[in-house]
Design a protein around this motif. Structure first.
Motif, PDB file in Angstrom:
ATOM      1  N   LEU A  17      36.130  55.666  37.839  1.00  0.00           N
ATOM      2  CA  LEU A  17      35.041  56.598  37.555  1.00  0.00           C
ATOM      3  C   LEU A  17      35.403  58.054  37.832  1.00  0.00           C
ATOM      4  O   LEU A  17      34.651  58.946  37.433  1.00  0.00           O
ATOM      5  CB  LEU A  17      33.800  56.218  38.359  1.00  0.00           C
ATOM      6  CG  LEU A  17      33.225  54.814  38.100  1.00  0.00           C
ATOM      7  CD1 LEU A  17      31.921  54.639  38.856  1.00  0.00           C
ATOM      8  CD2 LEU A  17      33.017  54.570  36.609  1.00  0.00           C
ATOM      9  N   PHE A  71      26.188  52.401  43.430  1.00  0.00           N
ATOM     10  CA  PHE A  71      26.375  53.508  42.502  1.00  0.00           C
ATOM     11  C   PHE A  71      25.101  54.328  42.322  1.00  0.00           C
ATOM     12  O   PHE A  71      25.032  55.177  41.428  1.00  0.00           O
ATOM     13  CB  PHE A  71      26.858  52.988  41.154  1.00  0.00           C
ATOM     14  CG  PHE A  71      28.234  52.391  41.221  1.00  0.00           C
ATOM     15  CD1 PHE A  71      29.338  53.208  41.368  1.00  0.00           C
ATOM     16  CD2 PHE A  71      28.426  51.014  41.157  1.00  0.00           C
ATOM     17  CE1 PHE A  71      30.619  52.665  41.454  1.00  0.00           C
ATOM     18  CE2 PHE A  71      29.674  50.473  41.229  1.00  0.00           C
ATOM     19  CZ  PHE A  71      30.772  51.302  41.390  1.00  0.00           C
ATOM     20  N   LYS A 100      35.505  53.811  42.433  1.00  0.00           N
ATOM     21  CA  LYS A 100      34.873  55.127  42.534  1.00  0.00           C
ATOM     22  C   LYS A 100      35.394  55.837  43.780  1.00  0.00           C
ATOM     23  O   LYS A 100      35.949  55.209  44.674  1.00  0.00           O
ATOM     24  CB  LYS A 100      33.355  54.950  42.608  1.00  0.00           C
ATOM     25  CG  LYS A 100      32.565  56.243  42.644  1.00  0.00           C
ATOM     26  CD  LYS A 100      31.068  55.960  42.791  1.00  0.00           C
ATOM     27  CE  LYS A 100      30.271  57.249  42.866  1.00  0.00           C
ATOM     28  NZ  LYS A 100      28.837  57.010  43.110  1.00  0.00           N
ATOM     29  N   THR A 122      34.183  51.567  46.513  1.00  0.00           N
ATOM     30  CA  THR A 122      33.706  52.932  46.721  1.00  0.00           C
ATOM     31  C   THR A 122      34.358  53.489  47.986  1.00  0.00           C
ATOM     32  O   THR A 122      35.038  52.773  48.718  1.00  0.00           O
ATOM     33  CB  THR A 122      32.175  52.983  46.870  1.00  0.00           C
ATOM     34  OG1 THR A 122      31.780  52.138  47.977  1.00  0.00           O
ATOM     35  CG2 THR A 122      31.482  52.484  45.611  1.00  0.00           C
TER      36      THR A 122
END
Length: 436
Positions: free
Chosen positions: A353, A434, A322, A293
């Motif tokens: 994503l 998430f 992500k 992330t």
């Protein structure tokens, strides 16, 4: 003050570290030789990832910490990484450079099991440690990072299981970084003698209060004939940490090695896992989950060398990226000349994503023998908007729909993890990442 170990720093830094751990002369000489070697070595060659601008050297070479009388003194978010029965389990906790807590069940000690910080093992079991420490699985002079590790390692774990001893409960170790310019360089050494069985869970974590620095860790595992070893590692370091972990295993005849790897950090990550199937009939299973992330930059490589006959390997890696995260996931199966009837399989898959996320999956087969089996699969793709639409049309929010798709994607690896507590822990960490 921090030490730039990219240059030749003062020899007395290493001498002071060795003296503080009351090491024998052979370890001091190994450190000094590694220090001298480091300056002439290059950084490791990392496939498709530029690391020359990563800061591997801005850290304090030794950051001490106070001992703990019990695990209840750990911060709640750190303590949660250990199983709920950890007070009765076999556990070692290290903060920065110092082991701060250890517990070993007395009945295991009576069977000859050794579980202690590596610095203590060097003093108390010097011949046993010297036989394995950075002699075969990892070489001091592989590259600059291994040499720096050899010169500056501190704490770590030594786990020795004698012949025919099977341990049901997993051993646990937790390496916890907190502060600025922290240097955490633990060395984990696992030796499982003939027909023994053992599980080890290793957690690497940094505090959430702006911790900066470097984690330069090495895990060496030696699997004796007929032995079964499972090592699970979870790295969850912050975005200001350069996190490098080298995991190596040497598997003897009919030995079985299982790696479970969770790379969940948000900083700069090199995750290198290599297994050598030396003996006939050896087996290795590698399960890897990578979750990126923010601006994570990760290079994750799993390599298996087949040397013995009738050896088997299975690499299964899944990555989810992500935000602006980027990862390279490499799988390498090398079947050496003479490794007849070897069977090497691998699969790497990456899910992105959003448009800014990046991922790459690289399966590589290198085969020097004819009478073998080998196969690979790879895929890189984005979330299927049709799947999202289908889920959202049934009243599920987009965020929840994404989470369902993510866990469905990771399920083939997560569901195959045989340690329930570890499986739940990984699920929880991913859920939080998430769930923002």
């Amino acid at each position: 003050m921090s030490v730039d170990t990219g240059l030749l720093f003062e020899q007395n830094v290493v001498e002071t570290l060795s003296q503080s751990q009351q090491e024998p002369e052979w370890m001091l000489q190994l450190r000094l030789k590694a220090l001298k070697t480091a300056a002439s070595l290059h950084l490791p060659k990392v496939e498709k990832t530029r690391i020359d601008r990563w800061n591997f050297t801005s850290f304090q070479p030794y950051t001490p910490a106070e001992s703990l009388s019990g695990l209840d003194q750990l911060p709640e978010e750190i303590r949660a990484l250990l199983s709920s029965e950890a007070q009765d389990d076999n556990v070692i906790v290290q903060k920065n450079s110092s082991p701060v807590y250890r517990h070993l069940q007395s009945e295991l000690a009576e069977k000859g099991v050794i579980f202690q910080d590596l610095a203590s093992a060097v003093r108390e079991h010097p011949e046993l440690v010297k036989r394995y420490f950075m002699t075969d699985a990892v070489r001091v002079d592989e590259h600059r990072l291994t040499a720096l590790h050899a010169a500056l390692w501190s704490g770590g774990v030594f786990l020795y299981v004698p012949r025919n001893v099977e341990v049901d409960l997993p051993f646990q170790s937790l390496f916890w970084a907190e502060g600025t310019e922290v240097g955490m360089l633990p060395h984990v050494l696992v030796v499982a003698e003939d027909n023994s069985r053992v599980d080890l869970v290793v957690n690497f974590v940094s505090a959430k209060n702006g911790t900066t620095g470097v984690n330069n860790s090495i895990i060496e595992t030696f699997v004796g004939p007929g032995a079964h070893v499972r090592v699970a590692t979870v790295n969850n370091m912050g975005d200001q940490i350069v996190d490098t972990t080298y995991r190596r295993a040497i598997v003897d005849r009919d030995g079985r090695m299982e790696w479970i790897i969770g790379d969940l950090g948000t900083g700069r990550i090199i995750s290198d896992n290599t297994t050598h199937l030396k003996g006939d009939g050896g087996y290795v299973d590698v399960k890897t989950i990578a979750v990126g992330t923010d601006e994570t930059r990760a290079n994750i490589t799993s390599t298996v060398h087949h040397w013995g006959k009738s050896t088997e390997s299975d690499i299964n890696a899944r990555g989810v990226m992500k935000d602006q995260a980027s990862s390279i996931i490499n799988g390498i199966t090398k079947i050496e000349k003479g490794a007849k009837q070897a069977n090497g399989q691998q699969a790497e898959k990456v899910l992105m994503l959003n448009r800014e996320a990046r991922g790459d999956a690289n399966p590589i087969l290198l085969i020097d023998e004819n009478d073998v089996k080998a196969g690979h699969a790879a895929s890189v793709g984005r979330v299927d908007e049709l799947q999202l639409y289908y889920l959202m049309s049934r009243g599920i929010s987009r965020q929840e729909a994404e989470k369902l798709i993510i866990f469905g994607f990771l399920s083939p690896v997560l569901s195959a993890i045989p340690i329930e507590a570890l499986r739940d822990r990984l699920h929880g960490v991913i859920e939080r990442k998430f769930g923002r």
